[in-house]
Write a protein that holds these residues in place. Structure first.
Motif, PDB file in Angstrom:
ATOM      1  N   LEU A  97      18.800   6.061 -37.902  1.00  0.00           N
ATOM      2  CA  LEU A  97      18.605   5.237 -36.730  1.00  0.00           C
ATOM      3  C   LEU A  97      17.415   5.503 -35.766  1.00  0.00           C
ATOM      4  CD1 LEU A  97      19.968   3.220 -34.441  1.00  0.00           C
ATOM      5  CD2 LEU A  97      21.310   5.523 -33.523  1.00  0.00           C
ATOM      6  N   GLN A  98      17.114   6.770 -35.978  1.00  0.00           N
ATOM      7  CA  GLN A  98      15.948   7.259 -35.182  1.00  0.00           C
ATOM      8  C   GLN A  98      14.587   6.754 -35.693  1.00  0.00           C
ATOM      9  OE1 GLN A  98      16.027  11.477 -34.607  1.00  0.00           O
ATOM     10  NE2 GLN A  98      13.774  11.424 -33.676  1.00  0.00           N
ATOM     11  N   GLY A  99      14.561   6.620 -36.987  1.00  0.00           N
ATOM     12  CA  GLY A  99      13.344   6.111 -37.557  1.00  0.00           C
ATOM     13  C   GLY A  99      13.146   4.615 -37.327  1.00  0.00           C
ATOM     14  N   VAL A 100      14.191   3.674 -37.112  1.00  0.00           N
ATOM     15  CA  VAL A 100      14.199   2.555 -36.704  1.00  0.00           C
ATOM     16  C   VAL A 100      13.900   2.389 -35.345  1.00  0.00           C
ATOM     17  CG1 VAL A 100      15.409   0.276 -36.564  1.00  0.00           C
ATOM     18  CG2 VAL A 100      15.464   1.698 -38.810  1.00  0.00           C
ATOM     19  N   VAL A 101      14.661   2.853 -34.395  1.00  0.00           N
ATOM     20  CA  VAL A 101      14.337   2.752 -33.223  1.00  0.00           C
ATOM     21  C   VAL A 101      12.841   3.462 -32.492  1.00  0.00           C
ATOM     22  CG1 VAL A 101      14.897   3.825 -30.757  1.00  0.00           C
ATOM     23  CG2 VAL A 101      16.614   3.121 -32.309  1.00  0.00           C
ATOM     24  N   ASP A 145      11.896  -6.962 -32.236  1.00  0.00           N
ATOM     25  CA  ASP A 145      11.033  -5.897 -32.444  1.00  0.00           C
ATOM     26  C   ASP A 145      11.597  -4.905 -33.364  1.00  0.00           C
ATOM     27  OD1 ASP A 145       9.404  -6.564 -30.579  1.00  0.00           O
ATOM     28  OD2 ASP A 145      10.528  -6.018 -29.093  1.00  0.00           O
ATOM     29  N   ILE A 146      13.228  -4.968 -33.707  1.00  0.00           N
ATOM     30  CA  ILE A 146      13.822  -4.021 -34.452  1.00  0.00           C
ATOM     31  C   ILE A 146      13.825  -4.487 -35.902  1.00  0.00           C
ATOM     32  CG2 ILE A 146      16.121  -3.029 -34.753  1.00  0.00           C
ATOM     33  CD1 ILE A 146      16.555  -3.129 -31.892  1.00  0.00           C
ATOM     34  N   GLN A 147      13.404  -3.597 -36.815  1.00  0.00           N
ATOM     35  CA  GLN A 147      13.483  -4.074 -38.187  1.00  0.00           C
ATOM     36  C   GLN A 147      14.295  -3.062 -38.737  1.00  0.00           C
ATOM     37  OE1 GLN A 147       9.503  -4.687 -40.201  1.00  0.00           O
ATOM     38  NE2 GLN A 147      10.329  -2.825 -41.618  1.00  0.00           N
ATOM     39  N   ALA A 159      10.326   0.731 -33.555  1.00  0.00           N
ATOM     40  CA  ALA A 159      10.486  -0.443 -32.313  1.00  0.00           C
ATOM     41  C   ALA A 159       9.861  -0.262 -31.334  1.00  0.00           C
ATOM     42  CB  ALA A 159      12.193  -0.924 -32.201  1.00  0.00           C
ATOM     43  N   PHE A 160      10.018   1.202 -30.786  1.00  0.00           N
ATOM     44  CA  PHE A 160       9.413   1.879 -29.669  1.00  0.00           C
ATOM     45  C   PHE A 160       7.930   1.699 -29.605  1.00  0.00           C
ATOM     46  CE2 PHE A 160       7.333   5.207 -27.436  1.00  0.00           C
ATOM     47  CZ  PHE A 160       8.042   5.226 -25.904  1.00  0.00           C
ATOM     48  N   PHE A 161       7.312   1.858 -30.675  1.00  0.00           N
ATOM     49  CA  PHE A 161       5.903   1.843 -30.988  1.00  0.00           C
ATOM     50  C   PHE A 161       5.362   0.559 -30.936  1.00  0.00           C
ATOM     51  CE2 PHE A 161       6.275   6.560 -32.021  1.00  0.00           C
ATOM     52  CZ  PHE A 161       5.541   7.029 -31.193  1.00  0.00           C
TER      53      PHE A 161
END
Length: 646
Positions: free
Chosen positions: A570-574, A590-592, A577-579
């Motif tokens: 989850l952290q990797g995906v978020v 934005d979320i892949q 999306a953040f960057f």
């Protein structure tokens, strides 16, 4: 008018010359009557006295009798005396030397604290008041009107007040002299002496006596203050400090030194008795005039053997002979702790940094909080990526060992030989001995991550090593204490691995005194939006970027996935999306999610595309690896290809 001019000059120069000339008592009485009866201030009244008379009238202080209306309760007076015991003890000693002088000339003396409460009454009654009436009473200008105490307190300088200048007529039979006791620029006490029979006492003797007592107290208390500060500094250092006399007597030891000698129970044993090898130490050689600087030394006591880095300085007398020795030593175990902190071995997360509201998470967090206060080993079990390492850091930070090092070892990352060296230490290629992380973790916590991946032979050796000691929280068994708390984490069920003979049973029993099961994201799906928002918050703070938020659609997209890789996935995906999001709102597009394609491969051929992606990751290689779904090793290869420096 000369007298008036002289006293004005004394007032203007800060009262440094406070020895006033004798005044006619008749005239002083006339000045007082003129003021209290006609409300006229005679120009010959000392300006400080005039000021105090005005204040006394404003306060409405009784002119006839000294009324002690503000006083401490007996227990409050006892507490204040205890706080100022050093000053009381010292003044008691001075008074014993001059008691006869006070008796001969009918003198009385008071010691008051910085709020003008009477701590003690010495010698004769003070203006006909007994010690029982006075001690604990407050004697400010608001309480007894004009007095030498009030004037000296107001102007922070000694002052002599003649009887007729006192506001309370009951007190006008004697002269009084008071002085503030200043220590390090702060008012600490007030001293006051009253002479009832002035004709028998040399006029300036009372003043000289008061100034002598005041100066002696200030010097003594100032010295005590300096010594107290230095002792506090020495006690806070991770060093032992000793001052040793020729016969082995210890004249001084700081806190750590005292604990080593006698457990800090008070009094110091002779080093010849406390240290079995005393005559073979560098300290003993110091009495032969041999100094030592940063040398290794072993102290052998009946309880424990200490390895130290020692500095010894002989202290010489006037004839050049060694009178005593000063010794400072740094315990090597403390040196290892300092090295661990220098290397960044400290907890990075708190229990509060783990967020969630589902019952299974709250139960785990509460158990972790309870266990943090204990000392035994802890086994953390849960799927990969559930946050076991963060939990271990949080438990350490909430424990009494928080000031000690937090050292983690990933047991599946290295070869058996490298892992053994990492644990136990060994010789480096340079020939120097390197401390293992078991030694560096002294006083703190050692975290064995992925402990199930430790080779079986190394598991057995680790158990045999730990079995030679008593771990914190273990039973007293006569074995020396190994001051390390051990956490272990396992991605599977360590008991089943033990039953299959894939893990050392003895080591399992040692590590599993307390077991915490860390839930997967499948078991706490309601926490997904909260976790994602928390990850975004941490990212913004870490990179100094503006905060961002998840739209309802993006939250729904996150809830639609099962997250087999748990929080790490989850952290990797978020983070991607953040960057990737230019604005402040992260939308569903934005979320892949994992398995939906990578971030393109143009960066593999286009240097500018690689730099742009790296910039979007905030210059962080780990973040970039998550974004591009490749390993760090691959990225380092492309850094070299594009001639970029990390």
């Amino acid at each position: 008018m000369y007298q008036k001019w002289r006293e004005v000059q004394q007032a203007n120069d800060g009262g440094r010359n406070m020895i006033r000339e004798r005044r006619s008592r008749v005239k002083l009485e006339q000045y007082y009557r003129k003021f209290v009866e006609e409300e006229v201030m005679d120009p010959n009244v000392h300006p400080w006295v005039a000021e105090s008379w005005e204040e006394s009238r404003r306060w409405g202080v009784d002119r006839k009798l000294m009324r002690l209306s503000v006083r401490l309760q007996p227990d409050e007076l006892t507490t204040r005396r205890g706080r100022h015991q050093d000053a009381l003890d010292y003044l008691d000693g001075l008074y014993e030397e001059i008691r006869e002088y006070f008796t001969t000339y009918n003198l009385s003396m008071l010691l008051l604290d910085q709020e003008c409460y009477v701590l003690k009454n010495y010698a004769m009654p003070f203006f006909q008041k007994s010690a029982g009436e006075l001690e604990g009473s407050r004697l400010t200008e608001a309480d007894i009107g004009a007095s030498s105490i009030g004037i000296a307190y107001r102007h922070r300088t000694p002052f002599l007040l003649f009887g007729p200048e006192m506001w309370v007529e009951e007190c006008q039979s004697g002269d009084a002299c008071s002085a503030p006791v200043m220590v390090e620029g702060r008012l600490r006490f007030m001293l006051s002496i009253v002479a009832v029979e002035q004709d028998e006492l040399p006029f300036n003797s009372m003043v000289s006596l008061l100034l002598t007592l005041r100066t002696a107290m200030e010097q003594h208390l100032s010295l005590l203050e300096k010594l107290r500060v230095r002792e506090t500094i020495l006690d806070s250092l991770p060093l032992t400090a000793y001052h040793i006399l020729p016969g082995g007597e210890v004249a001084y030891a700081n806190r750590l030194g005292a604990e080593r000698l006698n457990g800090g129970s008070g009094g110091f044993p002779n080093l010849g008795d406390a240290v079995l090898n005393y005559r073979h130490t560098l300290v003993y050689k110091g009495f032969y005039g041999l100094p030592s600087h940063n040398r290794e030394m072993t102290w052998i006591t009946p309880q424990k053997t200490y390895e130290d880095i020692v500095t010894v300085e002989p202290l010489l007398g006037e004839e050049g002979e060694v009178e005593s020795v000063a010794a400072v030593s740094l315990p090597i175990e403390n040196l290892r702790t300092l090295m661990a902190h220098t290397a960044g071995y400290s907890a990075r997360y708190s229990l509060a940094s783990m967020v969630g509201k589902t019952p299974v998470f709250i139960t785990m967090q509460e158990k972790a909080t309870r266990i943090a206060r204990q000392q035994g080993c802890v086994l953390l079990q849960g799927e990969a990526g559930t946050g076991k390492q963060r939990l271990a850091h949080g438990i350490h930070q909430a424990s009494p060992r928080a000031a000690g090092p937090m050292i983690a070892i990933r047991c599946g990352k290295s070869s058996a030989e490298a892992l053994e060296t990492e644990l136990f230490g060994g010789a480096e290629r340079t020939g120097e001995e390197r401390s293992g992380k078991l030694a560096l973790a002294t006083g703190g916590t050692l975290f064995l991550d992925e402990v199930e991946k430790m080779p079986l032979e190394l598991q057995q050796r680790l158990y045999e090593f730990l079995n030679r000691y008593r771990l914190p929280g273990g039973e007293e068994n006569g074995r020396p204490l190994l001051d390390i708390r051990i956490f272990a984490a396992c991605d599977g069920d360590l008991r089943r691995l033990t039953e299959r003979v894939s893990f050392c049973p003895e080591l399992y029993e040692l590590l599993s005194k307390t077991v915490i099961r860390v839930p997967s994201l499948r078991a706490r799906r309601e926490d997904l939006p909260l976790l994602a928002a928390h990850i975004i918050e941490e990212m913004a703070a870490l990179h100094g970027m503006a905060p961002k938020s998840l739209s309802e659609a993006s939250q729904a997209r996150i809830l639609s996935y099962d997250w087999p890789g748990n929080i790490k996935q989850l952290q990797g995906v978020v983070e991607q999306a953040f960057f990737r999001t230019a604005g402040t709102a992260i939308e569903a597009d934005d979320i892949q999610l994992p398995g939906e394609g990578g971030g393109g491969t143009e960066w593999k051929e286009d240097r500018e595309a690689f730099v742009a992606a790296w910039r979007a990751a905030g210059g962080n290689i780990s973040r970039l690896a998550h974004m591009l779904d490749v390993s760090r090793v691959t990225l380092y290869r492309y850094l070299k290809k594009y001639e970029l420096e990390k």
